[in-house]
Design an enzyme around this catalytic site. Structure first.
Site, short mmCIF file in Angstrom:
data_model
loop_
_atom_site.label_atom_id
_atom_site.label_comp_id
_atom_site.label_asym_id
_atom_site.label_seq_id
_atom_site.Cartn_x
_atom_site.Cartn_y
_atom_site.Cartn_z
N HIS A 1 -47.88 -60.29 20.21
CA HIS A 1 -47.83 -60.99 21.21
C HIS A 1 -47.09 -62.03 21.35
O HIS A 1 -46.59 -62.67 20.29
CB HIS A 1 -49.34 -61.62 21.60
CG HIS A 1 -50.32 -60.34 22.18
ND1 HIS A 1 -50.20 -59.65 23.45
CD2 HIS A 1 -51.42 -59.69 21.42
CE1 HIS A 1 -51.28 -58.92 23.29
NE2 HIS A 1 -51.92 -58.75 22.36
N CYS B 1 -49.13 -54.31 22.46
CA CYS B 1 -50.39 -54.04 21.76
C CYS B 1 -51.22 -52.82 22.36
O CYS B 1 -50.84 -51.74 22.18
CB CYS B 1 -51.32 -55.47 22.03
SG CYS B 1 -52.47 -55.61 20.94
#
Length: 482
Positions: free
Chosen positions: A429, A332
């Site tokens: 994630h 991310c």
């Protein structure tokens, strides 16, 4: 069917990290095991660890764990207000799973009246659907400066007229002072709704604690409902703080920079649980140890954390690490940092501007006001393995690096891999939670091991352990209500 006596019960703590999240999860698991339709609820959460819900919103990670404990899919009503700090004084305000605004502390204090409406709306829906709602407070109810317009602790309990149990962590020391001091800071009506105390994380001879329990009960007129033991080796998603104890069992070395605004550090829990891995979070000012794999984590403020990374010498460290054949993964915000630039023209995460990236992957990122929230499943491009995870990001990346994706999600490429296959970046994630993907990523990074870490099974086993621990508490609550 259980004889649990409360339609709504709130768990508050004398301090942050007293064990509220764990006890709510345990009560949810006990009631679910007993056939009670139960739901967790936290009016307001402040955390950088979050989860994507089935209804496409974002809630605190702890409430997602509590939902699993209750046999439910996480839903935005379980945590209607989530604050994600972006600086020491400001936070992103998420209401009913969606970004509402970026506010400083003073503006949010004014906004709490509107936030309470959202809280009561969500609570009302849960109350109508479930036989029991177990509510988690936030921090401590004794914060005098936050009492006005409180929606997280006694302000909520008073609004819905629910009983409260007060949890104190004896492992910190001063447990009786914490309890008495908290009671002294409450109003008479707030004290009256506390039905008893829980002393958490006890280790030792209970007979030596008993005189203190007797004194506390005599002084307050309220029972100590349970003394819960310190349980080692639990695999439960932490709400926010990075655990201080490092896993250091295996020979394969993984290093993670502990960034000031690091988000979703629970991504690394399956790696911590792997017996072949030595995973270390490296804080500011600490020496950067040698590693086989470096993972750049997610971030709530990518450009600020990127500046911190540079000031701590991680750019030079990564250059040397890659020259010597090491592997790097960016997740991310960490993925965004690997590119040539990160642009925030609208000041979404802080001051407007553009920052040079680490220049490891040929791509650029532009931060956008709309947040991507999705639960996803797909396959790895570097191995015959499935992957699952969730996306929580406000950036859009583009460039040559994306032509070599790390994963295929719904027929589209996701993430990037370098031409020399030393660097992998992704917006996903939770990718290590998938046993297949975790094993494949570790093999890609150089760990040859037949050991498979199944995060789901470890989590379920820990939930059952804490449920067993809390059975006496449930019995005591039933007795106290009579």
């Amino acid at each position: 069917m259980s004889s649990f006596p409360y339609h709504t019960l709130m768990v508050q703590g004398t301090t942050s990290d007293a064990g509220k999240s764990t006890i709510v999860a345990a009560l949810c698991r006990v009631l679910w095991q007993q056939g009670v339709k139960v739901a967790p609820f936290k009016p307001q959460n402040m955390a950088l660890n979050s989860a994507v819900t089935a209804d496409g919103g974002e809630i605190g990670r702890a409430q997602a764990l509590q939902a699993i404990a209750a046999g439910l899919a996480p839903h935005t009503d379980m945590n209607p207000v989530l604050l994600k700090p972006s600086s020491d004084t400001g936070a992103q305000i998420i209401v009913h799973g969606k970004v509402r605004a970026e506010m400083d502390a003073r503006d949010y204090h004014t906004y709490k009246t509107a936030a309470m409406s959202a809280v009561l709306e969500s609570y009302g829906r849960l109350r109508a659907q479930y036989q029991a709602v177990i509510v988690e407070g936030a921090g401590s109810p004794a914060e005098i400066n936050l009492r006005d317009r409180d929606i997280a602790n006694m302000g909520f309990a008073e609004a819905v007229d629910c009983p409260v149990i007060l949890v104190a962590d004896i492992d910190r020391g001063g447990v009786f002072a914490h309890i008495i001091g908290t009671l002294d800071c409450l109003s008479a009506s707030e004290r009256n709704r506390i039905v008893g105390f829980v002393i958490n994380r006890f280790r030792g001879d209970l007979s030596l604690l008993q005189p203190g329990i007797d004194w506390l009960e005599e002084r307050t007129g309220k029972p100590v409902l349970a003394v819960l033991p310190y349980l080692h080796g639990l695999y439960l998603d932490a709400e926010d703080a990075v655990q201080s104890v490092q896993a250091s069992r295996g020979a394969f070395r993984i290093v993670v920079p502990s960034l000031p605004r690091m988000s979703n550090h629970t991504d690394f829990d399956p790696l911590r649980a792997h017996p072949g891995v030595d995973l270390r979070f490296v804080r500011q000012g600490e020496t950067h140890p040698p590693a086989d794999l470096v993972i750049l984590p997610g971030s709530k403020n990518t450009r600020a954390d990127l500046a911190c990374l540079r000031s701590e010498g991680w750019g030079r460290y990564l250059d040397k690490h890659l020259r010597y054949g090491g592997k790097v993964i960016g997740i991310c915000g960490g993925f965004q940092m690997l590119g040539t630039s990160v642009s925030d023209a609208d000041g979404i995460e802080g001051a407007a501007g553009t920052s040079d990236g680490l220049g490891i992957l040929p791509m650029t990122t532009t931060l956008a006001s709309s947040k991507q929230l999705a639960q996803v499943r797909g396959t790895c491009t570097f191995a015959d393995a499935d992957v699952s995870g969730y996306e929580i990001h406000m950036g859009v990346s583009s460039g040559e690096a994306l032509q070599r994706p790390a994963f295929v999600i719904g027929g589209r490429g996701e993430g990037a891999r370098s031409v020399d296959d030393q660097v992998l970046g992704t917006y996903l994630h939770g990718l290590f939670d998938s046993p297949q993907a975790c094993s494949a990523l570790l093999r890609w990074a150089g760990l040859e091991s037949d050991i498979v870490v199944d995060a789901g099974k470890l989590r379920e086993a820990s939930l059952d352990r804490i449920a067993e621990m809390c059975m006496p508490l449930c019995a005591a609550l039933a007795k106290a209500s009579r």
